[in-house]
Write an enzyme that holds these catalytic residues in place. Structure first.
Site: not given
Ligand code: RB5
Length: 148
Positions: A8, A65, A67, A98, A133
């Site tokens: 993203d 993204c 996180t 695994h 596995h």
């Molecule tokens: C975007 O601001 C953020 O929410 C996205 O990149 C991600 O971390 C969501 O899981």
């Protein structure tokens, strides 16, 4: 190896850096976007990556993204994808050994380029251990819930 990468807006820089590095390592890289840093929704790119992997156009995927959480959830909605969200190389290797993970997810706001490269290096180099596995991974592909 044929590798697809998608993100993203929050991970566009890491996506470009990883794509350039992997291309330099002679991998065939499909950058599924986004192309600009304009705000986008991670499910759109997670689903795009999942379809691309499911159709066999690339062997492995990299999902990014902020996180890594949102896009990994999106990719894992597809029964053909086993996406592992990791932040260090041991988990990256075990996800292959695994779980036969075919997509790795990383959080661009949580780890730097060096750690991302370390995770991807192990992810690409590690084989599925099979054996005990195997049947477990097969069950993942036959999850008793309808795919969206
Ligand atoms: C975007 O601001 C953020 O929410 C996205 O990149 C991600 O971390 C969501 O899981």
């Amino acid at each position: 190896m044929r590798i697809a990468i998608a993100s993203d807006h929050s991970a566009i820089k890491l996506k470009a850096e990883l794509a350039a590095w992997l291309t330099g390592e002679r991998h065939e890289v499909a950058d599924l976007g986004p192309e600009s840093g304009e705000r986008v929704d991670y499910p759109d790119y997670g689903y795009k990556l999942a379809e691309h992997i499911a159709s066999g156009q690339s062997d492995r995927g990299i999902a990014l993204c902020g996180t890594g959480i949102g896009i990994s959830i999106a990719v894992n909605r597809h029964p053909a994808c086993r996406c592992a969200l990791v932040s260090e190389p041991v988990s990256a290797g075990l996800s292959r050994e695994h779980n036969d993970a075919n997509v790795i997810a990383l959080g661009a706001r949580l780890i730097g380029l060096d750690m991302a490269m370390a995770c991807v290096t192990v992810f690409l180099a590690t084989a599925f251990a099979s054996g005990r596995h195997g049947p477990r991974v097969e069950k993942l592909g036959a999850a008793p819930v309808p795919a969206t």
